[in-house]
Write a protein that holds these residues in place. Sequence first.
Motif, short mmCIF file in Angstrom:
data_model
loop_
_atom_site.label_atom_id
_atom_site.label_comp_id
_atom_site.label_asym_id
_atom_site.label_seq_id
_atom_site.Cartn_x
_atom_site.Cartn_y
_atom_site.Cartn_z
N SER A 245 0.83 -1.21 0.00
CA SER A 245 0.00 0.00 0.00
C SER A 245 0.87 1.26 0.00
O SER A 245 0.54 2.26 -0.65
N VAL A 246 1.99 1.19 0.73
CA VAL A 246 2.92 2.32 0.73
C VAL A 246 3.56 2.46 -0.65
O VAL A 246 3.61 3.56 -1.23
N LYS A 247 4.03 1.34 -1.19
CA LYS A 247 4.68 1.37 -2.51
C LYS A 247 3.73 1.91 -3.58
O LYS A 247 4.13 2.74 -4.42
N ALA A 248 2.49 1.48 -3.56
CA ALA A 248 1.52 1.93 -4.56
C ALA A 248 1.27 3.43 -4.44
O ALA A 248 1.17 4.14 -5.45
N PHE A 249 1.19 3.91 -3.19
CA PHE A 249 0.96 5.34 -2.99
C PHE A 249 2.17 6.16 -3.44
O PHE A 249 2.03 7.16 -4.16
N VAL A 250 3.37 5.74 -3.05
CA VAL A 250 4.58 6.45 -3.45
C VAL A 250 4.70 6.49 -4.97
O VAL A 250 5.02 7.53 -5.57
N LYS A 251 4.42 5.37 -5.61
CA LYS A 251 4.49 5.31 -7.07
C LYS A 251 3.47 6.27 -7.70
O LYS A 251 3.79 6.98 -8.67
N SER A 252 2.28 6.33 -7.16
CA SER A 252 1.25 7.22 -7.72
C SER A 252 1.65 8.68 -7.57
O SER A 252 1.37 9.51 -8.46
N VAL A 253 2.31 9.01 -6.45
CA VAL A 253 2.79 10.39 -6.26
C VAL A 253 3.86 10.71 -7.29
O VAL A 253 3.83 11.78 -7.93
#
Length: 382
Positions: A245-253
């Motif tokens: 969930s962290v990785k997906a959020f960081v990638k989207s940013v």
Amino acid sequence: MKALHFGAGNIGRGFIGKLLADSGMQVIFADVNDSVIDLLKSRRSYGVKIVGDSINTVERVTQVTGVNSKDETAIITLFNEVDLVTTAVGPNVLKIVASTFAKALEARIAGGNTKPLNIIACENMVRGTSFLKEQVFTHLNPDYKDKVEQLIGFVDSAVDRIVPPVKPDAEDPLLVTVEEFSEWIVDQTQFKGAIPDIKGMELTDSLMAFVERKLFTLNTGHAVTSYYGKFKGYKFVKESIEDESVKAFVKSVMQESGAVLIKRYGFDPQAHAAYIEKILKRFANPYLVDDVDRVGREPLRKLSYNDRLIKPLRGTIEYGLPNDNLIRAIATALSYRNENDPQALELAKSLAEAGVTQTIKKYTELQDENVIARIAKAYETL
């Protein structure tokens, strides 16, 4: 050739100092840390442990020594002898060393030295050498300003290498651990005289494209990984990014900030997508144990108008691009708490006393009321 490098910390030794020494230069490290300087003077070498998917080895850096940077007489003498001056001291320290730089340049010119000298600030900031030049010129005798402009090159650069703090090695206390990846890009248009041939130093005439690529990707992603990871209870960057969930959020940013780069500089979308994946992989490097509090420290600086969160957000506003994830990332940065970080304490105090809207306005300098309201709402949701 001889180089004077200010900053004998992990980045100075593990990144810039190593590249200079690998290029055959004698490197003199200037620092206020007497124990480090004494070790450099006595041992004349140190180890750099390079870690990554394809490498885990220690390389020796030789031809090095040290000098205390508070010894102005010694620094002034060295300025007259060296062929290059570099720094890796942190943005705040550039202001401190500027007066010594000014005295040293005056002495160099007064002594009749007409050989060009180049200065490169290798700092985690935009146009750090230009900032250093401004600070030096505030201390410079007006009689010397024309000669400094003529003979001294202030060369801006973009640097990228993750160098986390590690527990000192008893047998080799100067040993530093670095990731395999490194990038040092300099503005070739700002050199005076011949450009030095330095292994690992890349030349460009479009530096800002690479400065902002690094700022909007590595720096933005690293900060968001830290702030969101801390919010979710993690201690280290590696374990944060391993949370999907962290990785997906960081990638989207980073995809939102990357859209600004693609629009502004014409980066190839597929190539930039691959660059984002490379950054995410670097955060997950199993050999680098990096604390989220080290990466997230000084949140007010990271929330400032031209830094890694607000500047890409401004770019999305400028080009009419999506920014929901950047808004949420900024809100997550506002939630950062660290009792050992003065800026985190100041941030928490402002939020408690002035409220979230006024805090956003004060530290980000954003003017768009709608954007400010969206950040405030995202923070309150958190």
